[in-house]
Structures are given as C-alpha cells and as structure tokens.
Design an enzyme around this catalytic site. Sequence first.
Site, PDB file in Angstrom:
ATOM      1  N   LYS A 139     -54.375 -20.413  28.472  1.00 34.35           N
ATOM      2  CA  LYS A 139     -53.293 -19.074  28.574  1.00 34.35           C
ATOM      3  C   LYS A 139     -53.836 -17.805  29.389  1.00 34.35           C
ATOM      4  CE  LYS A 139     -51.593 -15.534  26.301  1.00 34.35           C
ATOM      5  NZ  LYS A 139     -51.312 -14.741  27.430  1.00 34.35           N
ATOM      6  N   GLU A 148     -63.179   2.496  23.444  1.00 35.76           N
ATOM      7  CA  GLU A 148     -63.245   1.640  24.441  1.00 35.76           C
ATOM      8  C   GLU A 148     -62.038   1.890  25.495  1.00 35.76           C
ATOM      9  OE1 GLU A 148     -62.366  -2.693  25.042  1.00 35.76           O
ATOM     10  OE2 GLU A 148     -63.891  -3.055  26.403  1.00 35.76           O
ATOM     11  N   CYS A 155     -65.618  -5.324  30.537  1.00 39.47           N
ATOM     12  CA  CYS A 155     -66.160  -5.117  29.208  1.00 39.47           C
ATOM     13  C   CYS A 155     -67.464  -4.615  29.084  1.00 39.47           C
ATOM     14  CB  CYS A 155     -66.015  -6.532  28.591  1.00 39.47           C
ATOM     15  SG  CYS A 155     -66.802  -7.880  29.672  1.00 39.47           S
TER      16      CYS A 155
END
Length: 500
Positions: A192, A402, A303
């Site tokens: 997905k 983050e 990331c």
Amino acid sequence: MTLKLESKAIRNAVAKLKFRTQAFVGGRFVKAKSGRTFVTENPATGRPIARVAECDAADVDAAVKAARRAFEAGNWSRMKPADRKKTLLAFADLLETHVGELALLDCLEAGKPITDCATLDLPDTVQCIRWHAETIDKLYDRVSPTGPENLALILREPVGVVGCVVPWNFPAQMAAWKIGPALAAGNSVVLKPAEQTSLSALRMAELAAAAGLPEGVFNVVPGFGPTAGQAIGRHPDVDMAAFTGSTEVGRLFLKYSAESNLKRVILECGGKSPQVVLADPPDLDLIAQNAVSSAFWNMGENCSCGSRLIVHASVKDDLLNRLVKLARSWTVGDPLDPATRVGSMIERPHLEKVLGYIDAGRSDGARLALGGRRILEKSGGYFVEVTVFDGVDSRMKIAREEIFGPVLSVISFKTEAEAVAIANDTNYGLAASLYTRDLNTAHRVARAIRAGTVSVNCYSEGDITTPFGGYKESGFAGRDKSIFAHEQYTELKTIWMQLA
Ligand code: NAD
C-alpha cells in the site's frame, strides 16, 4: 524512457505521461470494489493529477487472497533460485528503462525536485531491486554442529504473504526497500503506497508483471491509512507487515498485530537526527555543505534529516555564517525545473504543520537566522523557505519533535560529554553525523550516540550494502537494505533427522 534534464524535454515528457490509477491485484489492474476513487494532487500547483482507486478492506482481502494463492502455488516461492534471480533482475532492468517516467511520477505527486528523482531516488530504486536479486542464488542455509547420530538443517524459508505500507517522501525507493528483499526471499507482497503518491508503485507493479513475476506475487492497493493500511495490519492471513512511516502510525501496527494473528512487524519510523561538530572540526566549508544537504535535501522531508546541528561554541558562529550563505543558494521552486533544489511540502496540512513549528521556534525564543516564511503562493503550491534557527535549546519544541520540513536548529555546547548528551536527548535514534579531525574522538562519539547509522565527517545513510533503521522510537525489530533486510523476510526452520 531516458529523461533529459532540460526544461523543454521535461515538459514534453510530462505531456506524454500515462497514469495507472487502478489497483493491481492478481496480475491485472482492477477498480476498487466499492467503485470509489480519490484525487491525487500535485503539491507544487495544488491541482489534481488523477483519480486513483480507493481500496479498502475488501480490496486488501482480494489482494491477500491472490498473494496467498501465488505463494501456495509455489511458482515464485519455490522457484529455482537462479530463475527467481533472473526474473527479479529483469524487473530491475525494466525499472531502469523507465527511470525517467518513474522519476516524473514521483516528482509530480511528491513535489520533489526532478533532478533528485531522476539522478538519486530512481537509480537507487533500481540498484536496490538488483542488489537483492543478486543475493538469491548466493545465500546458503546451515547445518548445525550436532553429534554423528543426527543431522540438523537450519533452513531459511519465505515468511509467506508480506504486507508493505510505505510513506510518500521517497515513493518508489521506499517501496523498493521493502519489496526488494521480500520478493527476493520468495514472498508474495501486498503493497500500500501512501495516498499522496500511488502512481509510481502502480507502474512498478505493471513492470514487475511484464518482467515475468507470476500473477499475485506483487499486488498494489492504493488507498488511505485508516482503511487500506489498517486492513493490511489486521488481516489474519498476512504473515508479516513491513511499515515505513511515522512513529505514531508504527505503534498502531504493533496493536494490529497483537489484536489479529501476531504477524511479524518491522517498523522504520521517524527521526530527529543530530549533526555533531566537535571542537576540532575538519574543513568548515565542507561541514557547511554537508549540514545544509542533511537539513534541506528532500525539503527536510527525510527520516534521517539532520535537523539538529550541535556545534562546539568555539566554531558555532563561523559555521553558521558559512552555512547560511550556502543555504541561500538552495533554490526553492518548481520541482520540474532541473535547477530546483527544494520543492514543495507534500500537502497543505503538512505545510501548515511546518509553519506551525517555525512559529513555535520564534515564540520559544530561538533566533531566526534564515527563512521562516511560506513563499511562491501564487503557484498554488506549498513552498517554504529553507529556515535556520540559532540559539536553540534542547527543550524547545523545534529541537524535540520531527518537523519533516526544511527547518534546521542550531544548538551549541562546550564539552564532548555535553554534545553526546544533547545528541541522545531524543526519543528517536535513526541517524547521526559527527565531525572531528581526531580518529579516537570519532570512534568514541560514534559509539556513544544511540542511532542506527552514524556517519563520520560526512552526511550519509550508507549504501545498499549497509543496514538502515533506528534505535529507540525510530524503529522496531528490523532494518531496510543489505543482507540483514533480506533475512527478516524469512522464517528459520530446523529439520532434525535421526541417522541410523
Ligand atoms: P504516515 O505514518 O502518516 O504514513 C505512512 C503510511 O502509513 C502511509 O501509507 C499511510 O497511508 C499509512 N497509514 C496512515 N495511517 C494509518 C493507519 N491508521 N493504519 C495503517 N496505516 C496507516 O507517515 P508519512 O507522513 O507518510 O511519512 C513520514 C514519516 O515517515 C516520517 O515520520 C518519517 O520519518 C518516516 N520515514 C521513515 C523512514 C525510515 O527509513 N525510518 C523512511 C522514510 C520516512
């Protein structure tokens, strides 16, 4: 399609693009069972690109059934390793032939600079599939050191049906990091993609089938997280869920597994990576270049983005001046322009989130040294200036959370112990970099920082031969890339024999 990185050629190539917008299940494109579709948008213009099949639990179930049938049929899972390698290499070759097209799809949907997509992401995607393909007929199983009356074989077998749920920041590449090792190990896959970026994954599935992957071995179900993503996480016949995305959603996959069939779960999640510049740094210009790339490459939607620059007080001002000067040359603009280095944020809510962090930096008392505003609004896209805050304190929100945007926080320190403590003062532990002239300091600090990858005197995630993943809340139970990734898509089986 090879893509010439020149404006007119790019515009022509975009005009010729065809979008695959249906789910790919059991070797063919199909509508979502509900008939529903959703709009995928170009975040650099705010305009729609296409309507994509909106898969939900029913479509996931059909894809899992197709994957299971393929797995049980064995024409991939038990294929002769040399033949599986050949097929996966053919897939890599086809991807290579279509690098330009796939790069454009990722550029359009994710707002990423075309130069990065065409020269980094997609070549790395091809290399990833090829590298894992090459391992297939080079891995040996083991015989355990039992006594002469027994023979014990320790075998690696594919896990079965692997569900992969991936993010939008490197659409094709993040998919490849999962499907490369999963397919190489003989599994069937249901992928997905993130709802913002479905198009390259759908095209990859079509190319995989053209390369000879048997039907049902690689399925793609576009759709939303809470529906299609959750359905993968909870499906009783999915043997393993391989997830890359936020820590928040990663946690849900552990819950889904616990509440369904205890499927194996590996998580690659967020980060708040430190870049530590010690008191004896090598060339400051080189550090400035690395620091700017680390913070602003991929719009900071990365990331392993080095969002915290932790600098010895004696060199802080000098380094800050150099990097601010350099950062001004990182052109923000149209991702289809080959000169663009910083594209748009992925979508409006994310733009607002990033601007919210910039406001928080200001109100918490950090000093804005560069940027800080939304720009190019007339384009309809979601662009933010590259932004640098000086005088940041570890307790500030911008130093803790983050941001996933082009925002760099500069924090200064006086002793090595203080630098390590600041670097480790985070719930994350994905990556880090450090700069020093002293080999002993490099080893000592690299070992003291709790992160999955520590680069020394450069900013790097390593290459395809090195594992990538996180300590602490940056990951769980796994690594992407390298032979270590391959192993996690296998089960260990012992066959114990009594000899006469
Ligand atoms: P996200 O967690 O919002 O989404 C990731 C995927 O999970 C998408 O496919 C999404 O549809 C799906 N999802 C969302 N909600 C879900 C739910 N309730 N149940 C099941 N699936 C669900 O993350 P994102 O915004 O797409 O990506 C950004 C995040 O990914 C950042 O935190 C970034 O650090 C992380 N990331 C990590 C790595 C790594 O290797 N560690 C690499 C790239 C990105």
